[in-house]
Design an enzyme around this catalytic site. Structure first.
Site: not given
Ligand code: ARG
Length: 471
Positions: A166, A287, A293, A300
């Site tokens: 979980h 970024s 970043k 992804e």
């Protein structure tokens, strides 16, 4: 696509005998597939060469005619490969292109090749050859990724991390055990591909358009020549079956699902909140606005591309749904879906292996995370079970103990015997020794468990298995 050459201009479409009007340009454009089914050209040439040999036995071609056709087909294959031959969209597909170029080259004798054959059994055979070959390529890429996992697991064999259920801390596990979980998933993926390959390994030539063929085609011999394990048993099924293509995309979907789960974890673990791993700069992006970043875009994109592959699976199933026997042109929609699915899987497996091979493991962070969060509570309950307390009672006692630790801001590992005894008289001094993450993993000493000895065994088995299959 290039304009038709003068020579082919003279020849009408190979099927145009009964037509009085030529095909509308828009219809030609709408139905053309050569811009993508060119990818099958090697298989198409290969099967045509084998077919030209069989036609001698069938009494359709003389040995000389067959040799002439084979020579021309070989040259056409080379011409397509080198780009010297420009394929023509008005010739619809790769099959019509090759046949037209053949006739251009050898004249009337070339017109005999299609005797007893249809593009319906032809395309099914080409496509099956493609699927068969791709299964092996994807398997090799899976094995590469498995090797990367094994190497990392061996390097970080002792590192402990929290295991989650979980997404909440559950029990300590070895990081190597975690990696081996993915090894197992990819192992199943390989088995699935093996099944897909054997389902695709059926030769459909001799089915003709739908009913079989009038010529004495040596189907077994043809299958042998083309390296097929079997021949199809029903001509109607053979020309309209695309199960093997759906099987491949389903197997690809499963691989992507596994990679997507892995991606998700790498993304979470690379976050500042977890900081369990750092992805190499080479496989990260920045970024355009925030200078600080470093984004896990490869993971992804792998997660995102899963959607594309699932989409192709649904697309193919939908194309097939409700199709009457036998061949229908709808079936031409099969190729782009399979090509895209298989290309996506191959690209993702490739980048994944590189990304995992170059990531850094923050062992201190993992270790620290495994130390807090009461991850050894179950071990403590089992201690009581081993001292005669029924499990449900033990669960209740340790639950209370955890609540006490939470209130007093303590970790289980630092509890004294005195504190333990307040919760159960059954606790002895040895109970304080089982509370570390280390002893917890050591205790999972059975096949499939996370004890270091067991994980080492699993890695050893996996290594042996991989080397045996590579050889
Ligand atoms: N390009 C077609 C396909 O991929 C080949 C078969 C065409 N057959 C036909 N009868 N029109 O399905």
């Amino acid at each position: 696509m290039a304009k038709r050459t003068k020579k082919t201009e003279k020849n009408k479409k190979l099927w145009a005998g009964r037509f009085s009007k030529s095909m509308a340009k828009s219809a030609e454009v709408f139905s053309a597939s050569v811009h993508y089914d060119v990818r099958l050209y090697k298989y198409d040439i290969g099967q045509s060469i084998a077919y030209a040999k069989t036609l001698i036995k069938a009494g359709v071609l003389t040995t000389q005619e067959s040799a002439k056709i084979i020579k021309a087909l070989t040259e056409i294959g080379k011409g397509i490969g080198s780009g010297k031959i420009k394929l023509l969209s008005e010739l619809e597909d790769i099959h019509m292109n090759i046949e037209t170029f053949l006739i251009d080259k050898v004249g009337n004798v070339g017109k005999k090749l299609h005797s007893g054959r249809s593009r319906n059994d032809q395309v099914a055979t080409d496509f099956r050859m493609f699927v068969r070959a791709e299964c092996l390529l994807v398997t090799t890429l899976l094995m590469n990724l498995q090797t990367v996992l094994l190497e990392l697991a061996e390097k970080q064999i002792k590192v402990i991390m929290p295991g989650y259920t979980h997404m909440q801390k559950a029990q300590p596990i070895l990081f190597s055990h975690y990696l081996m979980a993915y090894y197992e998933m990819f192992e199943r993926d390989k088995k699935r591909l093996e099944c897909v390959r054997s389902e695709a390994d059926v030769m459909t030539l001799g089915s003709g358009a739908l009913a079989g063929t009038n010529f004495k085609i040596d189907r077994e011999g043809l299958a042998k020549e083309l390296g097929f394990a079997q021949i199809s048993k029903n001509s109607l099924d053979a020309v309209s079956d695309r199960d093997f293509a759906i099987d491949l995309v389903a197997a690809c979907s499963m691989i992507m699902m596994h990679l997507s789960r892995f991606s998700e974890e790498l993304i979470i673990w690379a976050s500042d909140e977890f900081d369990f791993i750092e992805l190499c700069d080479q496989y990260s992006t920045g970024s355009s606005i925030m200078p600080q970043k470093k984004n896990p875009d490869m993971a992804e994109l792998s997660r995102g591309k899963t959607g594309r592959v699932y989409g192709h699976l649904m697309g193919l199933l939908t194309v097939m749904k409700g199709l009457p026997l036998a061949y229908n042109r709808d079936l031409q929609e099969d190729k782009e879906a399979v090509f895209s699915a298989v290309d996506t899987v191959k690209a993702t497996l490739g980048i994944f292996a590189e990304m995992v091979a170059t990531l850094t493991v923050n062992t201190a962070k993992m270790d620290k995370a495994a130390k807090c969060g009461f991850l050894t509570a179950t071990d403590l309950a089992y201690y009581l079970v081993n001292h005669g307390v029924p499990f449900r009672e033990a669960h209740e006692i340790i639950g209370k103990l955890v609540a006490y630790c939470e209130e007093s801001n303590m970790q289980l590992e630092y509890l004294s015997l005195q504190q333990l005894k307040q919760f159960s008289e059954k606790f002895g001094y040895d109970a304080t020794k089982i509370l570390s993450a280390q002893s917890s993993v050591l205790a999972k000493d059975l096949v499939g468990g996370t004890a270091p000895g067991r994980v080492k065994e699993a890695i050893k088995r996996a290594r042996k298995n991989l080397t045996a299959h590579k050889a």
